[in-house]
Design an enzyme around this catalytic site. Structure first.
Site, short mmCIF file in Angstrom:
data_model
loop_
_atom_site.label_atom_id
_atom_site.label_comp_id
_atom_site.label_asym_id
_atom_site.label_seq_id
_atom_site.Cartn_x
_atom_site.Cartn_y
_atom_site.Cartn_z
CE1 TYR A 1 53.12 49.15 -92.18
CE2 TYR A 1 51.87 49.94 -94.44
CZ TYR A 1 52.36 48.72 -93.47
OH TYR A 1 52.13 47.50 -94.39
CB SER B 1 51.89 48.31 -97.56
OG SER B 1 51.37 49.28 -98.24
#
Length: 262
Positions: free
Chosen positions: A160, A147
């Protein structure tokens, strides 16, 4: 990818689904892993088969060691070999730090980081067991779906972001360790991609306009943008690429807030 077997975790929807379809189109036999939605996983299998490919759906929670072992054993039983792991399965459980529960923290780390470890270990063991194969110059290939939030802080999503940042250093360490044995390890780091998990961020014109302020390329990405990057990294064309993070983000990591001088 013709003649090669690819296992894609978390492939029943979103980015994983797009990757599974693209690998099928590239000629791979695809294992569509899913945790709970068998119907959606079977739909992906059907799409691949309708295009002339081969695919099966296998259930497994990648955070559970026994289920991962069964997933890889069944993959080999069905397709005889494994050439590529795409470690994509992941979850979000968002909360402000002061409100985040231990369960929210542990669930995200278990899926996004521990799951990647368990699948990577299983894949590396299988690559070493089966030895060189004529279908690929590499002994095996592992691609993580990371990410942009490995480098862009994300308030309200610390579990996350931490899991993905950890994944990047895990990838580099594993790449360094396995490269001498002929195993290629890399990551693809998506930015804003239209998937069900982030639908609120792009589903209305107002929301999308706000999101586009963060994307110099002027559009929100789609699953195929990530999938084609994965296909390239998995191909012989990328045989000399090792330990690399490929950002597929429309320029989000260029910090567009500073485009006019900050």
């Amino acid at each position: 990818m013709k003649g090669q077997t690819a296992l894609v975790t978390g492939a029943s929807s979103g980015i994983g689904r797009a990757i599974a379809l693209a690998l099928g189109q590239a000629g791979a036999q695809v294992v569509v892993n899913y945790r709970s939605n068998a119907e959606k996983a079977q739909q992906v299998v059907t799409e691949i088969m309708d295009q002339g490919g081969k695919a099966i759906a296998l259930a497994a929670d990648v955070s559970q060691e026994e289920q991962v072992a069964q997933l890889f054993a069944e993959t080999i039983r069905q397709f005889d070999s494994l050439e590529l792991l795409v470690s994509n399965a992941g979850v979000q459980q968002d909360a402000k730090l002061v409100d985040m529960t231990l369960a929210q923290w542990e669930t995200v780390l278990a899926s996004n980081l521990t799951g990647a470890f368990l699948c990577t270990r299983a894949a590396a063991r299988e690559f070493l067991r089966q030895g060189p194969r004529p279908e690929s110059r590499a002994l095996g290939k592992i691609i993580f779906i990371s990410s942009v939030h490995t480098v862009i802080p994300w308030a309200g999503h610390c579990n996350y972001a931490a899991s993905k940042a950890g994944l990047d250093m895990f990838m580099k360490s594993v790449a360094q360790e396995l490269a001498p044995q002929g195993i290629r390890v890399n990551s693809v780091a998506p930015g804003a991609i239209k998937t069900p998990i982030n639908e609120e961020a792009w589903s209305t014109p107002e929301a999308e306009a706000e999101l586009l302020k963060l994307i110099p390329s002027g559009r929100v990405g789609v699953g195929a943008d990530v999938a084609q990057a994965v296909v390239w990294l998995a191909s012989e064309a990328a045989d000399y690429v090792q330990g690399t993070i490929l950002y597929v983000d429309g320029g989000m990591t260029l910090y567009p807030e500073f485009a006019k001088g900050g």
